[in-house]
Design an enzyme around this catalytic site. Structure first.
Site, PDB file in Angstrom:
ATOM      1  N   GLU A 113       0.856  -1.197   0.000  1.00 26.82           N
ATOM      2  CA  GLU A 113       0.000   0.000   0.000  1.00 26.82           C
ATOM      3  C   GLU A 113       0.885   1.238   0.000  1.00 26.82           C
ATOM      4  O   GLU A 113       2.056   1.161   0.369  1.00 26.82           O
ATOM      5  CB  GLU A 113      -0.844   0.028   1.288  1.00 26.82           C
ATOM      6  CG  GLU A 113      -1.785  -1.142   1.395  1.00 26.82           C
ATOM      7  CD  GLU A 113      -2.374  -1.279   2.798  1.00 26.82           C
ATOM      8  OE1 GLU A 113      -2.342  -0.311   3.577  1.00 26.82           O
ATOM      9  OE2 GLU A 113      -2.855  -2.380   3.099  1.00 26.82           O
ATOM     10  N   LYS A 115       2.189   4.673   1.564  1.00 23.08           N
ATOM     11  CA  LYS A 115       2.284   5.172   2.943  1.00 23.08           C
ATOM     12  C   LYS A 115       1.905   6.647   2.921  1.00 23.08           C
ATOM     13  O   LYS A 115       2.688   7.494   2.496  1.00 23.08           O
ATOM     14  CB  LYS A 115       3.700   4.968   3.486  1.00 23.08           C
ATOM     15  CG  LYS A 115       3.806   5.308   4.961  1.00 23.08           C
ATOM     16  CD  LYS A 115       5.135   4.853   5.531  1.00 23.08           C
ATOM     17  CE  LYS A 115       5.220   5.034   7.033  1.00 23.08           C
ATOM     18  NZ  LYS A 115       4.894   6.332   7.534  1.00 23.08           N
ATOM     19  N   ASP A 117       1.140  10.329   3.942  1.00 22.49           N
ATOM     20  CA  ASP A 117       1.845  11.191   4.881  1.00 22.49           C
ATOM     21  C   ASP A 117       0.864  12.198   5.469  1.00 22.49           C
ATOM     22  O   ASP A 117       0.804  13.350   5.055  1.00 22.49           O
ATOM     23  CB  ASP A 117       2.989  11.897   4.137  1.00 22.49           C
ATOM     24  CG  ASP A 117       3.983  12.480   5.108  1.00 22.49           C
ATOM     25  OD1 ASP A 117       3.874  12.200   6.317  1.00 22.49           O
ATOM     26  OD2 ASP A 117       4.861  13.232   4.657  1.00 22.49           O
ATOM     27  N   TYR A 226      -6.778  -0.238   7.521  1.00 21.00           N
ATOM     28  CA  TYR A 226      -6.521  -1.310   8.493  1.00 21.00           C
ATOM     29  C   TYR A 226      -7.786  -1.583   9.291  1.00 21.00           C
ATOM     30  O   TYR A 226      -8.221  -0.753  10.077  1.00 21.00           O
ATOM     31  CB  TYR A 226      -5.369  -0.859   9.403  1.00 21.00           C
ATOM     32  CG  TYR A 226      -4.884  -1.853  10.439  1.00 21.00           C
ATOM     33  CD1 TYR A 226      -5.052  -3.219  10.288  1.00 21.00           C
ATOM     34  CD2 TYR A 226      -4.203  -1.399  11.573  1.00 21.00           C
ATOM     35  CE1 TYR A 226      -4.575  -4.101  11.245  1.00 21.00           C
ATOM     36  CE2 TYR A 226      -3.720  -2.272  12.538  1.00 21.00           C
ATOM     37  CZ  TYR A 226      -3.914  -3.624  12.368  1.00 21.00           C
ATOM     38  OH  TYR A 226      -3.438  -4.485  13.310  1.00 21.00           O
ATOM     39  N   LYS A 312      10.722   3.551   3.284  1.00 21.69           N
ATOM     40  CA  LYS A 312      10.648   5.010   3.136  1.00 21.69           C
ATOM     41  C   LYS A 312      11.408   5.446   1.889  1.00 21.69           C
ATOM     42  O   LYS A 312      12.564   5.043   1.682  1.00 21.69           O
ATOM     43  CB  LYS A 312      11.274   5.695   4.356  1.00 21.69           C
ATOM     44  CG  LYS A 312      10.590   5.348   5.664  1.00 21.69           C
ATOM     45  CD  LYS A 312       9.421   6.246   5.937  1.00 21.69           C
ATOM     46  CE  LYS A 312       9.883   7.422   6.708  1.00 21.69           C
ATOM     47  NZ  LYS A 312       9.042   7.883   7.742  1.00 21.69           N
ATOM     48  N   CYS A 406      21.727  42.183  15.817  1.00 21.58           N
ATOM     49  CA  CYS A 406      20.358  41.705  15.651  1.00 21.58           C
ATOM     50  C   CYS A 406      19.659  42.474  14.527  1.00 21.58           C
ATOM     51  O   CYS A 406      19.656  43.708  14.543  1.00 21.58           O
ATOM     52  CB  CYS A 406      19.590  41.873  16.961  1.00 21.58           C
ATOM     53  SG  CYS A 406      17.849  41.414  16.793  1.00 21.58           S
ATOM     54  N   CYS A 409      16.645  44.613  16.351  1.00 20.30           N
ATOM     55  CA  CYS A 409      16.835  45.704  17.319  1.00 20.30           C
ATOM     56  C   CYS A 409      18.240  46.287  17.272  1.00 20.30           C
ATOM     57  O   CYS A 409      18.528  47.263  17.950  1.00 20.30           O
ATOM     58  CB  CYS A 409      16.491  45.227  18.730  1.00 20.30           C
ATOM     59  SG  CYS A 409      17.692  44.056  19.367  1.00 20.30           S
ATOM     60  N   CYS A 424      20.212  37.063  20.410  1.00 18.08           N
ATOM     61  CA  CYS A 424      20.065  38.486  20.674  1.00 18.08           C
ATOM     62  C   CYS A 424      19.742  38.607  22.165  1.00 18.08           C
ATOM     63  O   CYS A 424      18.734  38.067  22.625  1.00 18.08           O
ATOM     64  CB  CYS A 424      18.928  39.071  19.840  1.00 18.08           C
ATOM     65  SG  CYS A 424      18.418  40.681  20.455  1.00 18.08           S
ATOM     66  N   CYS A 430      13.441  43.697  22.217  1.00 19.69           N
ATOM     67  CA  CYS A 430      13.556  43.269  20.826  1.00 19.69           C
ATOM     68  C   CYS A 430      12.167  42.783  20.361  1.00 19.69           C
ATOM     69  O   CYS A 430      11.631  41.819  20.929  1.00 19.69           O
ATOM     70  CB  CYS A 430      14.605  42.163  20.744  1.00 19.69           C
ATOM     71  SG  CYS A 430      14.855  41.561  19.085  1.00 19.69           S
TER      72      CYS A 430
HETATM   73  S1  IVH Z   1      -0.757   0.310   8.786  1.00 21.51           S
HETATM   74  C1  IVH Z   1       0.071  -1.646  12.957  1.00 21.51           C
HETATM   75  N1  IVH Z   1      -0.886   1.366   6.403  1.00 21.51           N
HETATM   76  O1  IVH Z   1       2.282   5.195   9.040  1.00 21.51           O
HETATM   77  C2  IVH Z   1       0.281  -0.932  11.676  1.00 21.51           C
HETATM   78  N2  IVH Z   1      -0.062   2.715   8.174  1.00 21.51           N
HETATM   79  O2  IVH Z   1       4.727   4.569  10.636  1.00 21.51           O
HETATM   80  C3  IVH Z   1      -0.757   0.062  11.394  1.00 21.51           C
HETATM   81  N3  IVH Z   1       0.497   5.017   7.506  1.00 21.51           N
HETATM   82  O3  IVH Z   1       0.892   5.206  12.239  1.00 21.51           O
HETATM   83  C4  IVH Z   1      -0.441   0.993  10.336  1.00 21.51           C
HETATM   84  N4  IVH Z   1      -0.061   4.804   5.386  1.00 21.51           N
HETATM   85  O4  IVH Z   1      -0.225   6.654  10.458  1.00 21.51           O
HETATM   86  C5  IVH Z   1      -0.538   1.562   7.692  1.00 21.51           C
HETATM   87  N5  IVH Z   1      -1.095   2.173   4.238  1.00 21.51           N
HETATM   88  C6  IVH Z   1      -0.771   2.375   5.505  1.00 21.51           C
HETATM   89  C7  IVH Z   1      -0.281   3.609   5.977  1.00 21.51           C
HETATM   90  C8  IVH Z   1       0.077   3.750   7.329  1.00 21.51           C
HETATM   91  C9  IVH Z   1       0.395   5.636   6.321  1.00 21.51           C
HETATM   92  C10 IVH Z   1       0.999   5.664   8.730  1.00 21.51           C
HETATM   93  C11 IVH Z   1       0.173   5.401   9.955  1.00 21.51           C
HETATM   94  C12 IVH Z   1       1.094   4.754  10.946  1.00 21.51           C
HETATM   95  C13 IVH Z   1       2.430   5.150  10.424  1.00 21.51           C
HETATM   96  C14 IVH Z   1       3.456   4.112  10.835  1.00 21.51           C
END
Ligand code: IVH
Length: 667
Positions: A113, A115, A117, A226, A312, A406, A409, A424, A430
């Site tokens: 999946e 991730k 942000d 999830y 990551k 600074c 000031c 400063c 300031c």
């Molecule tokens: S599963 C027990 N799936 O990443 C595992 N998390 O670093 C539950 N996140 O706290 C997380 N995309 O906020 C899962 N497809 C995804 C995600 C995801 C983003 C975030 C989530 C989690 C953090 C973990």
């Protein structure tokens, strides 16, 4: 209109609005215009106002939020919200795959999946109705942000179909699309407000707003990834998500079942290229073992599941030109050099400024005006410069000379030994330091005065305030003539200042802004010394004798009260009626009966609120800690104890304490 007709009309409008919401936000196929939708929504809101008997916590009118300010309740998670182990290389993923296969001897399928942000959320549905939404918090308990989450259009308030489990939790990520983020920041800049640094901060900040009508305007969105509960439809994570989609929940499309680690790597390569085209931020890929039995076999470490891992992506970089360098002065006088850049697109947002951190960083990279630099988004508020492309440097470029005075000031800057930043020292005069102190004073955890940074700037620029104590001399007429103020907003501000006089002493002490006196230290000082005079007159020895007050803090307190201007400031607050002593409540008697004991609490109590219990622990010399560990002395339990804590306490053999036993102990 009689009640019967009203009810019919309300039901009809709710049904129609729910259908249009689903068409628009889940299917992305609207059937009516926004205007028609707004008219229907207005009708519904008006009817519900006139006929309050028909209130319903699944009504689509909750999407527009409410103007009532709410303090968030802390709620325990039924299943702790863990994080994921991170990996940064393919090798680490191969090792993950090997670890999984050591435990699982059958075939393993992985679900990949994106991730997202954003900020994580847990939604709880009971009988198909969204009953609660909780933030991650510390993983064991989080804030109840249900009213805010109900304003997110893509989250159903009630589910479609009938096949869902009676009770389940679904977790996901609340985020802002790039489009919405850019609109929001444009609006903020036009209103003279500080823009958000990135969509993640904007989403997290919006979710925690105390006014859900404001949240509704932010345009938050959500992906769910999830499913948790006792009676889930399938033994496959992937199938569960597919099923949840049929209930009306927003399950992301970009999800794939992989039969081996090579397919996982292909998915990662694909999205590392394609992620730039998405209208939202992702920072990696999440890889999960699909089969729930296998997940169970693999289990969890203390922090994260062994059946999942995050890969990551390397931070995206962009190259752009340094136009000039500004030097910002913070609340404490610390100087931060910031590069103004030729605007450049980076990970979906336009970057115009980047932090250069301090003089050493500038020297280390030899960053010069007109240089072409690499910028990256890190976890910090603004992006950072990570290097210079020397090949593009012009021969006439000159080495950057760090400022000596600074910029605000004019006073000569100092640099203390061992400190990376210049300071400063002109604390009292300031302007950014004065404004910073006032902003700290009004902040939510301090005096909680409802005002924006822009208002403080205005009050300051109009000479209406020089210190935070001057806020208490303001009247409505002073404020009403300021830009963007009207009768009502001026009244609100004055009222909020007035209300702040009821703030507890420990928060006042924190608000005053003595260096190193954060929230916890302020609490300790307040409960030990009980009033400001005792703190003001305390000797170095008396201060350091208090548990958790070290030499650095003691010195800072003594130094603070050796300054006449600070004493005048505190006196002025006191004369205005701000609380300068703790409230001696008959229920609250101070002792050291719990000295040295660390106590975890869980559940709800009969005789005291949770906050009161915490306070009782503290004023009797004990320490309330949020999570159980081997060093916890007691587990103080009320009703509805969180199962996660319960099992941990049992596992570690922590002695249990009932509310009555606790009262006995301190009486
Ligand atoms: S599963 C027990 N799936 O990443 C595992 N998390 O670093 C539950 N996140 O706290 C997380 N995309 O906020 C899962 N497809 C995804 C995600 C995801 C983003 C975030 C989530 C989690 C953090 C973990």
């Amino acid at each position: 209109m009689n009640k019967k007709v009203a009810k019919e009309r309300i039901d009809k409008l709710r049904e129609e609005l729910n259908r249009h919401n689903y068409n628009y936000y889940v299917l992305a196929k609207p059937e009516i215009t926004d205007f028609e939708y707004d008219i229907m929504m207005n009708d519904l809101v008006e009817l519900e106002r006139r006929f309050p008997d028909f209130a319903d916590n699944t009504s689509p009118s909750l999407r527009v939020g409410s103007d009532i300010n709410t303090e968030f309740q802390q709620v325990e998670h039924k299943y702790p919200m863990l994080s994921l182990g991170n990996s940064y290389s393919e090798q680490e993923l191969i090792e993950f795959d090997n670890r999984v296969k050591k435990t699982i001897l059958e075939d393993v399928q992985y679900v990949c999946e994106l991730k997202y942000d954003g900020t994580s959320i847990s939604l709880i549905y009971e009988n198909g109705i969204l009953v609660r939404a909780i933030t991650r918090g510390d993983g064991e308990k989080g804030d109840d942000v249900t009213a805010n989450v109900r304003t997110i259009n893509s989250i159903p308030l009630s589910l479609k179909s009938v096949n869902f489990p009676k009770e389940f939790e679904i977790r996901g990520e609340i985020y802002l699309s790039h489009k919405t983020f850019n609109r929001l920041n444009k609006e903020r800049e036009e209103a003279g407000e500080q823009p958000f640094a990135n969509p993640r901060n904007a989403a997290a900040g919006s979710l925690k707003l105390q006014n859900s009508a404001e949240v509704a305007k932010r345009g938050l969105d959500c992906f769910l990834y999830y499913l948790l509960g006792e009676n889930l439809p399938s033994n496959s994570h992937f199938q569960n998500l597919k099923e949840a989609k049929t209930w009306g929940l927003v399950i992301p499309e970009h999800i794939k079942v992989c039969n081996n680690i090579n397919e996982v790597l292909d998915f990662i390569h694909y999205w590392d290229r394609e992620r730039k085209k998405l209208d939202f931020d992702i920072d990696g890929i999440v890889i999960k073992v699909d089969n729930l039995n296998q997940q169970k076999q693999l289990g969890f470490t203390a922090k994260s599941p062994r059946w999942a891992i995050a890969y990551k992506f390397k931070a995206e970089q962009a190259v752009t030109k340094v136009l000039s360098i500004d030097y910002q002065v913070g609340r404490t006088g610390a100087i931060t050099p910031v590069a103004n850049l030729e605007p450049v697109l980076l990970a979906g947002t336009t970057v115009k400024r980047a932090s250069l951190h301090n003089a050493d960083q500038i020297a280390l990279h030899d960053i010069r005006i007109n240089d072409f630099v690499f910028v990256e988004k890190g976890g910090e508020i603004i992006p950072k410069v990570v290097g210079v492309d020397i090949s593009l440097r012009k021969p006439e470029s000159v080495v950057t000379e760090y400022i000596t005075n600074c910029p605000e000031c004019g006073i000569k800057l100092i640099r203390l030994e061992g400190e990376a930043k210049h300071f400063c020292p002109n604390e009292q005069n300031c302007p950014p330091q004065i404004k910073g102190k006032i902003e700290h004073f009004v902040s939510r955890k301090a005096m909680n005065i409802a005002t924006a940074e822009a208002t403080i700037d205005l009050l300051f620029a109009n000479n209406l305030i020089k210190t935070a104590a001057d806020l208490y001399s303001l009247n409505k007429e002073d404020v009403i003539n300021l830009e963007r103020f009207a009768e009502k907003s001026a009244e609100n501000l004055i009222q909020s200042i007035e209300d702040s006089k009821n703030t507890e002493f420990e928060k006042v002490l924190y608000a005053i802004g003595i260096r190193f006196v954060g929230e916890t230290v302020a609490k300790t000082l307040a409960s030990h010394f009980k009033n400001i005079d005792a703190i003001k007159n305390a000797t170095f020895q008396e201060l350091t004798e208090v548990d958790e007050i070290g030499e650095r803090i003691a010195e800072s307190i003594i130094q603070y009260f050796s300054n006449e201007e600070n004493i005048q400031f505190v006196d002025k607050l006191c004369n205005a009626g701000v609380k300068m002593q703790i409230e001696e409540d008959s229920k609250l008697e101070y002792s050291d009966k719990l000295k040295g004991l660390s106590i975890v609490i869980s559940g709800t109590f009969k005789k005291f609120s949770r906050d009161e219990i915490k306070k009782l622990i503290q004023i009797n010399g004990g320490k309330n800690v949020s999570s159980i560990s081997a060093s916890t002395n007691y587990f103080l339990t009320g009703e509805n104890v969180g199962p996660a804590k319960l099992s941990k306490a049992e596992k570690l053999n922590i002695p249990f304490l009932s509310e009555d036993e606790f009262i006995e102990m301190i009486s």
